[in-house]
Design a protein around this motif. Structure first.
Motif, PDB file in Angstrom:
ATOM      1  N   SER A  81       0.826  -1.208   0.000  1.00 13.58           N
ATOM      2  CA  SER A  81       0.000   0.000   0.000  1.00 13.58           C
ATOM      3  C   SER A  81       0.859   1.257   0.000  1.00 13.58           C
ATOM      4  N   SER A  90       0.749   5.256   1.220  1.00 12.26           N
ATOM      5  CA  SER A  90       0.069   6.181   2.123  1.00 12.26           C
ATOM      6  C   SER A  90       0.294   7.612   1.650  1.00 12.26           C
ATOM      7  N   TYR A  94      -0.576  10.154   3.439  1.00 11.79           N
ATOM      8  CA  TYR A  94      -0.255  10.936   4.633  1.00 11.79           C
ATOM      9  C   TYR A  94       1.245  10.936   4.921  1.00 11.79           C
ATOM     10  N   ASN A  96      -6.941   7.598   1.447  1.00 12.56           N
ATOM     11  CA  ASN A  96      -5.702   7.691   2.215  1.00 12.56           C
ATOM     12  C   ASN A  96      -4.466   7.273   1.422  1.00 12.56           C
ATOM     13  N   GLY A  97      -4.636   6.975   0.145  1.00 10.56           N
ATOM     14  CA  GLY A  97      -3.503   6.546  -0.668  1.00 10.56           C
ATOM     15  C   GLY A  97      -3.934   5.583  -1.751  1.00 10.56           C
TER      16      GLY A  97
END
Length: 255
Positions: A85, A87, A89, A163-164
């Motif tokens: 994944s 991210s 953030y 969030n990604g």
């Protein structure tokens, strides 16, 4: 001379032989070198991804159900593997084998296999659980290598979310997705790749031809790929780097 299988509807009328992976040969590739391994995977995976976009995804909405282990495009479902994944953030990548989500081990098998290969090759990007995203190390490129070094047929998909993004490999698609490409598609893929990303041109080209099953010969600095219509790829050396100077088709002489 490298042995392979002729491509696509036009090419299937010609002589064919075995398609091979560069990683199963004595080709002098440094498997601890990310750039070289990525270069060896890129052509194959771009051909697969282009075919997958046309034949499978078709621009349809996607949905993943990790509980059921499926990735869907429209009403069509395929077995999925969780690769990792991104991210938005922290601007980081995390490998799926870290398994902070507690997924069933079946869902992270491919990610674990990539890690195992990374350990054997001393290839750090496959064995580091989390690192910053950049133009070299991102979900697309890491998925290209994870799928490209596998001995199985996989496509991959980047599914963006708030969030990604989640990166997934999937199988069960039509065999035609993995068909060899014709000369025109080979040339367009080569030109697109070398214009957009930094790769080792010789490794990239020869690995792509091996996977495609296309025989080729070297004549000086020219590589002649034997599609039904020969393709000549001329290389030039710039410092220690061999780059593609030109790529052209050659009309067959009438006999």
């Amino acid at each position: 001379m490298i042995f392979g299988k002729k491509a696509n509807a036009e090419a299937r009328t010609a002589e064919s032989s075995v398609r091979i992976s560069i990683f199963d040969t004595a080709y002098p590739i440094d498997k601890s070198n990310w750039r070289q391994v990525y270069s060896a995977c890129l052509g194959k995976m771009m051909a697969i991804q282009n075919a997958c976009a046309e034949q499978v995804a078709k621009g349809r909405n996607w949905n993943v159900d990790f509980g059921r282990g499926t990735l869907a495009f429209g009403n069509d479902e395929y077995p999925v593997q969780f690769l990792g994944s991104e991210s938005s953030y922290s601007n980081t990548w995390m490998w799926g084998w870290n398994n902070i989500n507690g997924f069933d081990e079946k869902l992270i098998r491919l990610a674990r296999e990539a890690k195992k290969m990374g350990e054997a090759w001393n290839l750090e990007p496959l064995t580091t659980d989390t690192f910053d995203l950049d133009d070299t190390f991102n979900g697309h490129n890491l998925s290209i290598v994870a799928c490209g070094i596998s001995g199985e047929n996989y496509c991959y998909y980047r599914g963006p979310h708030d969030n990604g993004a989640v990166l997934m490999a999937f199988s069960g698609v039509p065999d035609s997705v993995f068909d060899p490409v014709c000369a025109d598609d080979f040339i367009s893929t080569v030109l697109d790749c070398i214009q957009k990303v930094s790769v080792e041109h010789k490794i990239f080209t020869e690995s792509f031809l091996m996977w495609n099953g296309t025989k080729y010969d070297w004549k000086g600095n020219d590589l002649i790929a034997h599609f039904p219509q020969d393709v000549v790829i001329s290389f030039e050396q710039v410092q220690n780097f061999w780059r593609i100077a030109s790529i052209n088709t050659v009309k067959q002489a009438e006999g």
